[in-house]
Every structure is written in C-alpha cells, then in structure tokens.
Enzyme design. Structure first.
Site, PDB file in Angstrom:
ATOM      1  N   HIS A 158       0.837  -1.204   0.000  1.00  0.00           N
ATOM      2  CA  HIS A 158       0.000   0.000   0.000  1.00  0.00           C
ATOM      3  C   HIS A 158       0.868   1.249   0.000  1.00  0.00           C
ATOM      4  CE1 HIS A 158      -3.286  -2.719   1.056  1.00  0.00           C
ATOM      5  NE2 HIS A 158      -4.121  -1.745   0.743  1.00  0.00           N
ATOM      6  N   LYS A 162      -0.878   4.957   4.541  1.00  0.00           N
ATOM      7  CA  LYS A 162      -1.839   4.043   5.181  1.00  0.00           C
ATOM      8  C   LYS A 162      -1.511   3.882   6.658  1.00  0.00           C
ATOM      9  CE  LYS A 162      -4.061  -0.487   4.688  1.00  0.00           C
ATOM     10  NZ  LYS A 162      -5.403   0.066   4.943  1.00  0.00           N
TER      11      LYS A 162
HETATM   12  P1  NAP Z   1      -7.514  10.124   3.874  1.00  0.00           P
HETATM   13  O1  NAP Z   1      -7.149  10.691   2.538  1.00  0.00           O
HETATM   14  O2  NAP Z   1      -6.640  10.406   5.040  1.00  0.00           O
HETATM   15  O3  NAP Z   1      -9.006  10.603   4.188  1.00  0.00           O
HETATM   16  C1  NAP Z   1      -9.630  10.476   5.444  1.00  0.00           C
HETATM   17  C2  NAP Z   1     -10.386  11.772   5.685  1.00  0.00           C
HETATM   18  O4  NAP Z   1     -11.242  11.619   6.815  1.00  0.00           O
HETATM   19  C3  NAP Z   1      -9.434  12.941   5.979  1.00  0.00           C
HETATM   20  O5  NAP Z   1      -9.824  14.072   5.237  1.00  0.00           O
HETATM   21  C4  NAP Z   1      -9.649  13.136   7.480  1.00  0.00           C
HETATM   22  O6  NAP Z   1      -9.382  14.431   7.915  1.00  0.00           O
HETATM   23  C5  NAP Z   1     -11.124  12.814   7.576  1.00  0.00           C
HETATM   24  N1  NAP Z   1     -11.600  12.650   8.948  1.00  0.00           N
HETATM   25  C6  NAP Z   1     -10.881  12.439  10.086  1.00  0.00           C
HETATM   26  N2  NAP Z   1     -11.704  12.353  11.149  1.00  0.00           N
HETATM   27  C7  NAP Z   1     -12.966  12.518  10.682  1.00  0.00           C
HETATM   28  C8  NAP Z   1     -14.253  12.517  11.290  1.00  0.00           C
HETATM   29  N3  NAP Z   1     -14.403  12.320  12.613  1.00  0.00           N
HETATM   30  N4  NAP Z   1     -15.342  12.716  10.518  1.00  0.00           N
HETATM   31  C9  NAP Z   1     -15.206  12.909   9.186  1.00  0.00           C
HETATM   32  N5  NAP Z   1     -14.020  12.917   8.542  1.00  0.00           N
HETATM   33  C10 NAP Z   1     -12.907  12.723   9.288  1.00  0.00           C
HETATM   34  O7  NAP Z   1      -7.633   8.525   3.767  1.00  0.00           O
HETATM   35  P2  NAP Z   1      -8.187   7.651   2.533  1.00  0.00           P
HETATM   36  O8  NAP Z   1      -7.036   7.185   1.698  1.00  0.00           O
HETATM   37  O9  NAP Z   1      -9.329   8.346   1.900  1.00  0.00           O
HETATM   38  O10 NAP Z   1      -8.698   6.349   3.314  1.00  0.00           O
HETATM   39  C11 NAP Z   1      -9.717   6.434   4.287  1.00  0.00           C
HETATM   40  C12 NAP Z   1      -9.992   5.054   4.879  1.00  0.00           C
HETATM   41  O11 NAP Z   1     -10.514   4.202   3.850  1.00  0.00           O
HETATM   42  C13 NAP Z   1      -8.745   4.321   5.420  1.00  0.00           C
HETATM   43  O12 NAP Z   1      -9.104   3.578   6.573  1.00  0.00           O
HETATM   44  C14 NAP Z   1      -8.389   3.359   4.291  1.00  0.00           C
HETATM   45  O13 NAP Z   1      -7.671   2.222   4.738  1.00  0.00           O
HETATM   46  C15 NAP Z   1      -9.756   2.990   3.819  1.00  0.00           C
HETATM   47  N6  NAP Z   1      -9.860   2.450   2.457  1.00  0.00           N
HETATM   48  C16 NAP Z   1     -10.741   1.438   2.278  1.00  0.00           C
HETATM   49  C17 NAP Z   1     -10.951   0.931   1.012  1.00  0.00           C
HETATM   50  C18 NAP Z   1     -11.974  -0.163   0.823  1.00  0.00           C
HETATM   51  O14 NAP Z   1     -12.158  -0.612  -0.324  1.00  0.00           O
HETATM   52  N7  NAP Z   1     -12.658  -0.575   1.882  1.00  0.00           N
HETATM   53  C19 NAP Z   1     -10.244   1.457  -0.072  1.00  0.00           C
HETATM   54  C20 NAP Z   1      -9.345   2.503   0.148  1.00  0.00           C
HETATM   55  C21 NAP Z   1      -9.165   3.006   1.419  1.00  0.00           C
HETATM   56  P3  NAP Z   1      -7.964  14.752   8.675  1.00  0.00           P
HETATM   57  O15 NAP Z   1      -6.924  14.585   7.610  1.00  0.00           O
HETATM   58  O16 NAP Z   1      -8.159  16.165   9.124  1.00  0.00           O
HETATM   59  O17 NAP Z   1      -7.825  13.759   9.795  1.00  0.00           O
END
Ligand code: NAP
Length: 268
Positions: A158, A162
């Site tokens: 990844h 992550k």
């Molecule tokens: P990211 O770019 O860091 O996005 C997460 C966002 O959520 C950030 O903008 C963060 O803000 C925000 N956030 C933090 N606390 C919050 C709250 N209480 N309420 C609402 N928003 C909040 O991460 P990402 O790459 O999008 O990934 C997000 C999650 O999805 C991870 O756990 C990843 O492993 C997972 N994922 C899952 C899949 C799947 O297929 N299931 C695929 C890809 C990713 P701040 O930066 O200010 O904290």
C-alpha cells in the site's frame, strides 16, 4: 426518489472519489458532506467542487450530528480513519440512517457493536474491507486454492500514508484461506535473526505489509506446493476502482437487515 447520501471524510482521498461517484451515479445524490479537519481550517468549500465534479450546493461541514439532522440522509458513506470510524457510526446509526463503511481497522468487537446498534435502531450497516470487485474475486479464488494448496503467505502493498497494517483485505483473505485449508505444513521451528522478518501471523498464515509511495493497494497471495507455486495477485491502479462497489452498496444497504460484511454478499 433518489437515495440521499451523506459522505464522512469528504475531503479525503476516498471521500472525494465517493462524492464524485455518487454525483455521477443514477438514482442517488450527495445531500451532506462532513470532514471536521478540512471544514475548520478552510473557507466554506463545495464538496463537488473539491471532488472535481462541479458545484453541487453541499458545503463541507464539521459537525456530523448537525449534518445528519439537517439533511436526513438515507445512507451515509464513511472513509475516514480507524480511530474515528466507530464514533461516527454510533452517531449515524442512532439517527436511523443506514451506513456503508470502507474505513479499515474495525475489530471483531466493533463489528459485534455495529450489529447491536443496527438492531437497536432498526437500521442497517454494510462493511467491506475492499470495495474493488477484482479484489473480492482474488479473495474468492484464494479461498478455493487454499483447499488444494494449504501452504500460503500474503504480501500486501500500500501507499505510505496508510495508517493500519496489515490491510483489512489481507486479514480477510487470511481468514478465508485459513477456514478453507486442511493440512498445512506449519509444524517447523524457525529463528528470526531480524524480528518481524517472517511477517504477522493469522492462524499460521504469514502476512507481510509493504508501505511505499507509488502503490495504491496491491496484494499477492502465494501458494506453495510440491514443485510449484501459484500466485493470485490484484492491483488497484486508481481509487476509481472502488467506486462501482461503493455505489452497489449504497443501492442495496437499506434492503439488507442488520450488519453485512463483504462485497461478495452483493456480487456472488
Ligand atoms: P484520507 O485521505 O486520510 O481521508 C480520510 C479523511 O477523513 C481525511 O480528510 C480526514 O481528515 C477525515 N476525517 C478524520 N476524522 C474525521 C471525522 N471524525 N469525521 C469525518 N471525517 C474525518 O484517507 P483515505 O485514503 O481516503 O482512506 C480512508 C480510509 O478508507 C482508510 O481507513 C483506508 O484504509 C480505507 N480504504 C478502504 C478501502 C476499501 O475498499 N474498503 C479502499 C481505500 C481506502 P484529517 O486529515 O483532518 O484527519
């Protein structure tokens, strides 16, 4: 009537892709978008503009409960962070909205709590460790292969942002393979001269986590047999790969009772 969707983590990498996918999909629309860190440190921002899909008239909000009560979504979609997702879901399910969850790092105890919250609030929750259809097929093929080739290890790769390791997909693949296999050769004594060199261990299946810039999400499931190996590999090249699965879950979550885990429940 369109399905009204609230997106949590709307300013994140996945959240932006969800805002775009929901806006472009038939029969659903974004009615609220929440991302406290972004909302508190930026001027009012339209979630559609941020997602690159044009203005949709929905500002990124900082208060989830206020957004839930104002917009009254049918479904929420959470791609946030492992340490905040359960707090978000307690609020969402208490308001009676259905939830689609992509955030990884949920424990068995978390899933049990989600099941209780769905029952208590007469709503539903859909959780998938991986929304990419090819990754779900990889897990299914690995489960089948493990019946015939029980010696298996997993390498997941990844991007270096992550936060959790191993990935939810690797854990799920190992669980499925462990349940399917019979008679693995795990009875040897090993010495690690560098601690961790053999990876994590789930029921005797080793999982190795690579974190490097350049990757989105990749996984190789390697089976070893007499005079042969078999590798089943999936590569996510772009976050758009997750969106058909997310849209499918949004369409179906309200008709699934309680908690459902795994995109395969909607595909197979
Ligand atoms: P990211 O770019 O860091 O996005 C997460 C966002 O959520 C950030 O903008 C963060 O803000 C925000 N956030 C933090 N606390 C919050 C709250 N209480 N309420 C609402 N928003 C909040 O991460 P990402 O790459 O999008 O990934 C997000 C999650 O999805 C991870 O756990 C990843 O492993 C997972 N994922 C899952 C899949 C799947 O297929 N299931 C695929 C890809 C990713 P701040 O930066 O200010 O904290």
């Amino acid at each position: 009537m369109p399905i009204n969707v609230l997106v949590t983590g709307a300013a994140g990498k996945m959240g932006r892709a969800v805002v775009k996918a929901v806006t472009e999909a038939d029969g659903m629309r974004v009615v609220a978008a929440v991302d406290p860190g972004y909302a508190d440190s930026n001027p009012p921002t339209d979630a559609g503009t941020l997602a690159g899909v044009g203005e949709i008239g929905v500002s990124i909000d900082s208060n989830l409960v206020a957004a839930l009560r104002r917009a009254g979504p049918d479904v929420t979609v959470d791609f946030t962070r492992p340490n905040v997702v359960m707090g978000n879901l307690r609020k969402v399910l208490a308001e009676g909205a259905a939830a689609v969850v992509g955030t990884t790092g949920l424990s068995e105890a978390d899933l049990a709590e989600l099941e209780r919250l769905c029952d208590d609030n007469d709503t539903s929750c859909f959780v998938a460790p991986n929304f990419a259809i090819g990754a779900v097929l990889m897990m299914q093929f690995a489960q089948t292969a493990a019946r015939f080739m029980p010696d298996v290890e997993i390498i997941e790769m990844h991007h270096n942002q992550k936060l959790d390791a191993p990935s939810g997909t690797a854990l799920r693949t190992a669980e499925l393979a462990a349940a399917a296999r019979i008679g693995a050769s795990t009875d040897r004594t090993e010495k690690e001269t560098l601690q961790g060199a053999r990876g994590g261990d789930l029921e005797g299946i080793k999982i190795h986590s690579v974190r490097l810039p350049g990757f989105v999400a990749s996984q190789a499931v390697i089976f070893g047999g007499q005079g042969q190996t078999l590798t089943i590999r999936h590569d996510t090249l772009d976050r758009s790969s997750f969106m058909p699965g997310v849209v499918l879950a949004i369409r179906n979550v309200q008709s699934l009772p309680g908690l459902t885990v795994g995109l395969e429940k909607l595909m197979l």
